[in-house]
Design a protein around this motif. Structure first.
Motif, PDB file in Angstrom:
ATOM      1  N   HIS A  55       7.700   1.409  -8.912  1.00 57.76           N
ATOM      2  CA  HIS A  55       6.363   1.232  -8.315  1.00 57.76           C
ATOM      3  C   HIS A  55       6.280   1.907  -6.937  1.00 57.76           C
ATOM      4  O   HIS A  55       5.202   2.231  -6.458  1.00 57.76           O
ATOM      5  CB  HIS A  55       6.036  -0.253  -8.149  1.00 57.76           C
ATOM      6  CG  HIS A  55       5.820  -0.976  -9.437  1.00 57.76           C
ATOM      7  ND1 HIS A  55       4.844  -0.632 -10.339  1.00 57.76           N
ATOM      8  CD2 HIS A  55       6.474  -2.043  -9.987  1.00 57.76           C
ATOM      9  CE1 HIS A  55       4.884  -1.449 -11.375  1.00 57.76           C
ATOM     10  NE2 HIS A  55       5.873  -2.307 -11.196  1.00 57.76           N
ATOM     11  N   PHE A  56       7.429   2.077  -6.295  1.00 65.06           N
ATOM     12  CA  PHE A  56       7.463   2.594  -4.924  1.00 65.06           C
ATOM     13  C   PHE A  56       7.758   4.100  -4.862  1.00 65.06           C
ATOM     14  O   PHE A  56       8.009   4.643  -3.787  1.00 65.06           O
ATOM     15  CB  PHE A  56       8.516   1.809  -4.107  1.00 65.06           C
ATOM     16  CG  PHE A  56       8.164   0.357  -3.958  1.00 65.06           C
ATOM     17  CD1 PHE A  56       7.460  -0.093  -2.848  1.00 65.06           C
ATOM     18  CD2 PHE A  56       8.507  -0.560  -4.942  1.00 65.06           C
ATOM     19  CE1 PHE A  56       7.114  -1.427  -2.725  1.00 65.06           C
ATOM     20  CE2 PHE A  56       8.161  -1.895  -4.833  1.00 65.06           C
ATOM     21  CZ  PHE A  56       7.467  -2.334  -3.722  1.00 65.06           C
ATOM     22  N   THR A  59       5.577   5.946  -2.481  1.00 60.95           N
ATOM     23  CA  THR A  59       5.265   5.202  -1.252  1.00 60.95           C
ATOM     24  C   THR A  59       5.982   5.778  -0.038  1.00 60.95           C
ATOM     25  O   THR A  59       7.146   6.165  -0.120  1.00 60.95           O
ATOM     26  CB  THR A  59       5.663   3.716  -1.448  1.00 60.95           C
ATOM     27  OG1 THR A  59       4.911   3.204  -2.535  1.00 60.95           O
ATOM     28  CG2 THR A  59       5.389   2.890  -0.214  1.00 60.95           C
ATOM     29  N   ARG A  63       6.395   3.638   6.531  1.00 61.30           N
ATOM     30  CA  ARG A  63       5.082   3.045   6.819  1.00 61.30           C
ATOM     31  C   ARG A  63       4.979   1.653   6.175  1.00 61.30           C
ATOM     32  O   ARG A  63       4.547   0.689   6.808  1.00 61.30           O
ATOM     33  CB  ARG A  63       3.985   3.977   6.277  1.00 61.30           C
ATOM     34  CG  ARG A  63       2.583   3.441   6.465  1.00 61.30           C
ATOM     35  CD  ARG A  63       1.519   4.433   5.986  1.00 61.30           C
ATOM     36  NE  ARG A  63       0.204   3.850   6.162  1.00 61.30           N
ATOM     37  CZ  ARG A  63      -0.370   3.043   5.278  1.00 61.30           C
ATOM     38  NH1 ARG A  63       0.248   2.749   4.148  1.00 61.30           N
ATOM     39  NH2 ARG A  63      -1.563   2.528   5.519  1.00 61.30           N
ATOM     40  N   PHE A  64       5.415   1.560   4.928  1.00 56.64           N
ATOM     41  CA  PHE A  64       5.400   0.281   4.203  1.00 56.64           C
ATOM     42  C   PHE A  64       6.237  -0.757   4.972  1.00 56.64           C
ATOM     43  O   PHE A  64       5.819  -1.896   5.154  1.00 56.64           O
ATOM     44  CB  PHE A  64       5.955   0.521   2.792  1.00 56.64           C
ATOM     45  CG  PHE A  64       6.145  -0.721   1.970  1.00 56.64           C
ATOM     46  CD1 PHE A  64       5.064  -1.510   1.608  1.00 56.64           C
ATOM     47  CD2 PHE A  64       7.415  -1.107   1.543  1.00 56.64           C
ATOM     48  CE1 PHE A  64       5.246  -2.665   0.832  1.00 56.64           C
ATOM     49  CE2 PHE A  64       7.600  -2.247   0.774  1.00 56.64           C
ATOM     50  CZ  PHE A  64       6.510  -3.027   0.423  1.00 56.64           C
ATOM     51  N   GLN A  71       2.805  -7.628   8.955  1.00 54.05           N
ATOM     52  CA  GLN A  71       2.123  -8.658   8.173  1.00 54.05           C
ATOM     53  C   GLN A  71       2.873  -9.992   8.234  1.00 54.05           C
ATOM     54  O   GLN A  71       2.268 -11.043   8.445  1.00 54.05           O
ATOM     55  CB  GLN A  71       1.980  -8.193   6.722  1.00 54.05           C
ATOM     56  CG  GLN A  71       1.068  -9.077   5.904  1.00 54.05           C
ATOM     57  CD  GLN A  71       1.136  -8.729   4.423  1.00 54.05           C
ATOM     58  OE1 GLN A  71       2.209  -8.438   3.901  1.00 54.05           O
ATOM     59  NE2 GLN A  71       0.009  -8.745   3.760  1.00 54.05           N
ATOM     60  N   ALA A  85      -3.891  -1.830   5.023  1.00 53.67           N
ATOM     61  CA  ALA A  85      -5.017  -2.053   4.115  1.00 53.67           C
ATOM     62  C   ALA A  85      -4.986  -3.498   3.608  1.00 53.67           C
ATOM     63  O   ALA A  85      -3.977  -4.194   3.767  1.00 53.67           O
ATOM     64  CB  ALA A  85      -4.882  -1.084   2.945  1.00 53.67           C
ATOM     65  N   HIS A  91      -2.853  -2.517  -3.501  1.00 56.55           N
ATOM     66  CA  HIS A  91      -2.181  -2.709  -4.785  1.00 56.55           C
ATOM     67  C   HIS A  91      -3.023  -2.252  -5.979  1.00 56.55           C
ATOM     68  O   HIS A  91      -2.585  -2.374  -7.126  1.00 56.55           O
ATOM     69  CB  HIS A  91      -1.730  -4.164  -4.931  1.00 56.55           C
ATOM     70  CG  HIS A  91      -0.717  -4.537  -3.892  1.00 56.55           C
ATOM     71  ND1 HIS A  91      -1.058  -5.006  -2.646  1.00 56.55           N
ATOM     72  CD2 HIS A  91       0.637  -4.434  -3.878  1.00 56.55           C
ATOM     73  CE1 HIS A  91       0.034  -5.204  -1.926  1.00 56.55           C
ATOM     74  NE2 HIS A  91       1.080  -4.858  -2.642  1.00 56.55           N
TER      75      HIS A  91
END
Ligand code: HEM
Length: 139
Positions: A55-56, A59, A63-64, A71, A85, A91
Motif C-alpha cells: 500500500h505504501f 508513498t 513526509r508520511f 498527528q 490531509a 486514504h
C-alpha cells in the motif's frame, strides 16, 4: 488537640496528593522523542509486513513519517498541529480493508509494548484512533 492536628495534617496531605497532576497521554507516550521512536518502530514493522507494505509503494515515506508524528502528538494532547490531509482524503483510492487496519493497529500495539508504554496509555491512544476506522477503510 494532638489528634486534631494529626487529622488536619492527614487531610492536607490528601489534598496535596490529589493535586499532583497526572501525566497526560502525550507525556505517557514519551513526548516528542517517544512518539518519534514509536513512529519509527511502526514504519519498520510496516516495511517488513508483506501483507500491507504494498500500500505504501508510491508513498513519500519521510513526509508520511512527519505527518504521523504530528498527528499522534496532537491527538495525545501535545504541542503540535497536524498539517496533513484528512483521513478520508489521504486514504481514498487505497481500497483498505479491515485486515489492513488490524495489522497496522497490531504493529502499533507491539511498538507501544516494546517501548514500555503503560497499558492504560496504550488503550487511550487506541481509543482515539478507533473512530478513524470508517474514514480509512473501504475508500
Ligand atoms: C487509524 C489508522 C490510521 C491513521 C491514524 C493513519 C494516518 C495517516 C496519516 C497521518 C497519513 C498522511 C496524510 C497525508 O498524506 O496528508 C496517512 C497516509 C497513508 N496511510 Fe494511513 N493511517 C491509518 C490507517 C492506515 C492503514 C490501515 C493503512 C494501510 C495498511 C494506511 C496506509 C496509508 C498510506 C499508504 C498513506 C499514504 C498515502 C499517500 O501516499 O498519499 N493507513 N495515514
Amino acid at each position: 488537640m494532638k489528634s486534631l492536628l494529626i487529622l488536619l495534617s492527614m487531610a492536607l496531605l490528601l489534598v496535596a496528593c490529589n493535586q499532583t497532576p497526572k501525566p497526560n497521554l502525550y507525556q505517557q507516550l514519551g513526548e516528542e522523542a517517544g512518539i518519534t521512536a514509536l513512529t519509527d518502530h511502526l514504519l519498520h514493522q510496516i516495511e517488513h509486513d508483506p501483507l500491507i507494505v504494498h500500500h505504501f509503494r508510491d508513498t513519500d515515506i519521510p513526509r508520511f513519517r512527519r505527518l504521523l508524528i504530528e498527528q499522534l502528538c496532537e491527538l495525545s494532547g501535545g504541542p503540535c498541529v497536524y498539517s496533513g490531509a484528512t483521513m478520508e482524503e489521504s486514504h481514498t483510492g487505497l481500497n483498505l480493508n479491515t485486515r489492513d487496519f488490524d495489522r497496522l493497529v497490531n504493529h502499533l500495539i507491539s511498538a507501544m509494548q516494546q517501548q514500555g508504554i503503560p497499558y492504560g496509555a496504550q488503550n487511550q491512544l487506541l481509543a482515539l484512533l478507533a473512530p478513524m476506522y470508517p474514514e480509512v477503510i473501504g475508500r
